[in-house]
Each structure stands twice: as structure tokens, then as C-alpha cells.
Design a protein around this motif. Sequence first.
Motif, PDB file in Angstrom:
ATOM      1  N   TYR A 407       0.838  -1.198   0.000  1.00 15.32           N
ATOM      2  CA  TYR A 407       0.000   0.000   0.000  1.00 15.32           C
ATOM      3  C   TYR A 407       0.876   1.251   0.000  1.00 15.32           C
ATOM      4  O   TYR A 407       1.855   1.347   0.751  1.00 15.32           O
ATOM      5  N   ALA A 408       0.532   2.233  -0.851  1.00 12.05           N
ATOM      6  CA  ALA A 408       1.304   3.478  -0.920  1.00 12.05           C
ATOM      7  C   ALA A 408       0.473   4.581  -1.543  1.00 12.05           C
ATOM      8  O   ALA A 408      -0.521   4.322  -2.233  1.00 12.05           O
ATOM      9  N   ALA A 409       0.902   5.821  -1.268  1.00 10.45           N
ATOM     10  CA  ALA A 409       0.341   7.020  -1.908  1.00 10.45           C
ATOM     11  C   ALA A 409      -1.179   7.099  -1.756  1.00 10.45           C
ATOM     12  O   ALA A 409      -1.905   7.306  -2.720  1.00 10.45           O
ATOM     13  N   ARG A 410      -1.647   6.962  -0.498  1.00 10.93           N
ATOM     14  CA  ARG A 410      -3.067   7.073  -0.179  1.00 10.93           C
ATOM     15  C   ARG A 410      -3.921   6.167  -1.061  1.00 10.93           C
ATOM     16  O   ARG A 410      -4.985   6.538  -1.522  1.00 10.93           O
ATOM     17  N   GLY A 411      -3.429   4.941  -1.288  1.00 14.42           N
ATOM     18  CA  GLY A 411      -4.218   3.956  -2.011  1.00 14.42           C
ATOM     19  C   GLY A 411      -4.018   3.960  -3.507  1.00 14.42           C
ATOM     20  O   GLY A 411      -4.736   3.255  -4.214  1.00 14.42           O
ATOM     21  N   ALA A 412      -3.054   4.730  -4.011  1.00 13.95           N
ATOM     22  CA  ALA A 412      -2.776   4.684  -5.450  1.00 13.95           C
ATOM     23  C   ALA A 412      -2.418   3.263  -5.861  1.00 13.95           C
ATOM     24  O   ALA A 412      -2.775   2.799  -6.953  1.00 13.95           O
ATOM     25  N   VAL A 413      -1.724   2.563  -4.981  1.00 15.29           N
ATOM     26  CA  VAL A 413      -1.471   1.133  -5.164  1.00 15.29           C
ATOM     27  C   VAL A 413      -1.678   0.447  -3.823  1.00 15.29           C
ATOM     28  O   VAL A 413      -1.553   1.067  -2.764  1.00 15.29           O
ATOM     29  N   GLY A 414      -2.017  -0.837  -3.869  1.00 13.17           N
ATOM     30  CA  GLY A 414      -2.056  -1.640  -2.653  1.00 13.17           C
ATOM     31  C   GLY A 414      -3.340  -1.625  -1.855  1.00 13.17           C
ATOM     32  O   GLY A 414      -3.393  -2.207  -0.778  1.00 13.17           O
ATOM     33  N   SER A 415      -4.399  -0.992  -2.349  1.00  9.53           N
ATOM     34  CA  SER A 415      -5.670  -0.994  -1.620  1.00  9.53           C
ATOM     35  C   SER A 415      -6.652  -1.949  -2.286  1.00  9.53           C
ATOM     36  O   SER A 415      -6.594  -2.178  -3.497  1.00  9.53           O
ATOM     37  N   PHE A 416      -7.565  -2.501  -1.486  1.00  6.84           N
ATOM     38  CA  PHE A 416      -8.543  -3.439  -2.033  1.00  6.84           C
ATOM     39  C   PHE A 416      -9.799  -3.439  -1.181  1.00  6.84           C
ATOM     40  O   PHE A 416      -9.829  -2.881  -0.070  1.00  6.84           O
ATOM     41  N   LEU A 417     -10.841  -4.079  -1.684  1.00  4.28           N
ATOM     42  CA  LEU A 417     -12.099  -4.249  -0.966  1.00  4.28           C
ATOM     43  C   LEU A 417     -12.449  -5.727  -0.911  1.00  4.28           C
ATOM     44  O   LEU A 417     -12.204  -6.471  -1.869  1.00  4.28           O
ATOM     45  N   LEU A 418     -13.028  -6.157   0.203  1.00  2.64           N
ATOM     46  CA  LEU A 418     -13.591  -7.497   0.323  1.00  2.64           C
ATOM     47  C   LEU A 418     -15.108  -7.381   0.245  1.00  2.64           C
ATOM     48  O   LEU A 418     -15.704  -6.596   0.983  1.00  2.64           O
ATOM     49  N   ILE A 419     -15.722  -8.167  -0.634  1.00  2.00           N
ATOM     50  CA  ILE A 419     -17.138  -8.016  -0.965  1.00  2.00           C
ATOM     51  C   ILE A 419     -17.883  -9.313  -0.702  1.00  2.00           C
ATOM     52  O   ILE A 419     -17.389 -10.407  -1.018  1.00  2.00           O
TER      53      ILE A 419
END
Length: 437
Positions: A407-419
Motif C-alpha cells: 500500500y502506498a500514496a493514499r491507495g494509489a497502489v495496494g488498496s482493495f475491498l472485500l465483498i
Amino acid sequence: MATTDSGAGARATDALAHRETLRLCTAGSVDDGKSTFVGRLLHDTKSVLADQLASVERTSADRGFDGLDLSLLVDGLRAEREQGITIDVAYRYFATDKRTFILADTPGHVQYTRNTVTGMSTSQVVVLLVDARNGVVEQTIRHLTVAHLLGVKTVILGVNKIDLVDYSQEVFEQIRAAFEAKAAELGIEEPIAVPISALRGDNIAERSANTDWYTGPTVLELLESIPVHSGRALELPFRFPIQYVLREHASDYRAYAGKITAGSIALDDAITAPGGRQTTVIGIDTADGEAERAQAGDSVALRLADDIDLTRGDLLAAAPRPEDVREFAATVVGLTEKELTPGKAVKLRYGTSLVRARLASVDRVLDIDSAADDVVAGETEASIGVGLNDIAHVTIQVADELPVEEYAARGAVGSFLLIDQASGSTLAAGFVGTRLR
């Protein structure tokens, strides 16, 4: 002379039109004065319409309030007013001659941690309020921890209601020391403390004669001078998750549309496709026509030198491309009352990819209320779950390989959602690889 004045006016207008925008978030415990603080910022930057101000004046007088109850500028929902608390994230816009601002005002109750995560996720600066009579409390630590998880580098502590402790320098210094120690423990690089009174306006937009012992900047001066870190996503390697494949058979046109999430790209740049396939960019199409270069935040269609079988969800990246994996460690924040337990089958959205996934294990549930590095864990793995507003370290397995990265740059990369597979509701927000101790 008129020509000179006209030219100066045009330059001033142009400067205002090209002001930088800073995104910030307010947080704190219940009754720390967040709504009054935001109202004060809006009022003192002349961002309140005359009819709004007149309405606040009437309502304040009807309630027997001595002066203006500036919290009324913020708490617009009836439920909020009746309870005297802010229960959702509200976005406010204000500006000065130097900069424009987008402010996310988050709730203080611990059960709304998910809202705090939402507000902080796009913020470059967090203004964290504490009551000078109470100092750093459990919720202060919780909000500092969330800021750290989300990569926020600058946190301003507003020691509010300083007037209620007779503008005591000793009280302020004690609170500042506790705050800076906790921030350093979490790795927050730029903690700043300011003694303020949102009700009276001390050190928010104007320096206060009541705190002549404080020689630092006001909150507004800080917000106007803190560097806008818009370049963080630009400084990362190029990342382009494909959203649509564009084809026009008559002209043999093929391009890959999406939004550049990190880095930049130029004509003839080399990039890597899934499977390690190398190619170069021969065209960058935008809504305004062809371009020679594009960067993070731009929506474009890329034309490639080679005919590669690509589809929605595939990632085009600068070398070295993130490794494709089927399992990774992450931190998640529970967003619903439906508990996430080990073995739970879910869908995972990462960029433009949507894949089947499984919560392999819940490794630790952070007990932020007592100490940021303590955990709550049961006797066995199966006894641990992620509930609403919980923050937990987990391991996730995916059915299809994904090119995940830290995760970096306020979610520019490395963020996700579980649905949730059945209802489609979002169960948790996650950060790849982010761990606290």
C-alpha cells in the motif's frame, strides 16, 4: 495606467484560478469541538453565505447561545443536531488567496471508525482535535493509528478549548509531549501541535494574544504552507489497470482504456504486460485528442506496439512489474456488522480486477483502545473474527493470481475491498502488506 491595472488584475485572477488544492480531514473524540472548529474555519475564511450566517445567528439566539454556535454550519442533519454529534463524513470546501481546501469532517464515536477511514483515505493532512481538559485519550490513539495505516505523513494536533484551562502553557506542553511520543512510536513523521479555541477563534485563522507564549503558526497558516504531496503517486512506477478494451474493426483500432493510478507514461516508453510480455506505447489517446505524455490521475486509452491478449483487470506496468501471487498479508478494517471469519469466501476487488478470494486467517485483531501494539486473540484461529470497525492483520488467498504490491500514496497502489458474494455489499477495506508491529 488602466492597461497596467488590467494586466495586474488578470495575473491575480489567473493565480487564484491555479491555486493548489489541499485535502484534509478532521478527527477526534466526541465533544472535542470538531464541528465548531470546522465552522470556525469556514467563518474565518469567509466561506459562509450571508443567509447561512443569518440562520446561524437566529438559531444561536433562540438557543440562548452567547455569540455564534458555529457548529451549526456543519451539523446539517437533524439527527446530528438532536444528538449533538456528527454521525457521518461530511465534505466541506473553502479557500483562501493562497490555496483551496477539501475537508472531510469525520465522526468521533469509536463505532464510526469506518467513517474515519473513509475520510482519511484521501487526505494529505489530518487535523486531530483533543480537549485540553482531557489530553490524549484512547480515541486519539485510534485516530493516530488509522492515519499511520493510511500513510498520512502530517498530523496537526489542535489542543482545543485551551481557554477552559486558562490558556495554560504547562497543560499544552504536557499534551504535546504525549502526542509527539505516540506519533513517533507509530512512525508519523510530521506531528505538529497548536493551542486553539474553536469557540473563540484562538490560533485558528488569527494569532491569539491569550497565548503569547506560543510562537508557532496558526492552523490556517500551517494548512496554507504544508507542501501538497500530489507528487507521491507520480513518484511511483507506472501502473495502469485496464478498465476497457476498445476495438474498432473497420480501422483496426485497438486500445486499452483506464486511469493511470501511479507514475507517468510517454510515447515509446517500454511497459510490461501480464506474463512478463514486453511492449512499447505507440499512442496515448485522451478526450482532447492524442497526447505525448500522461500521468497519475489521467484517464487515457493506450495503444501498444504488439498485439497482446489483454482484458479488463489486467495490469500494464513499468518494469519491474509487481509479482503475481495467490496469497498475501494485509490489514483490513471491518465495514459492516457481518463478521469476517477465517475460511470466509468473498470477492476481492483490486484495481479493476474482481476475483474470488478466501480469508485464509485472521492473525491479529488490534486492540487500539488500550495500546496500538496490543492484540485481542482467542485460543484458536477459528475464534478470531473481524467485526464492524475492527482493524486486523489477515492473510488472504485469491483464486486467480494478482499483481499486488505494498500500500502506498493514499491507495494509489495496494488498496482493495472485500465483498460479500451473496449480497454484493462491501465487508472490509484493506491495505496490502501494511502491518503495525
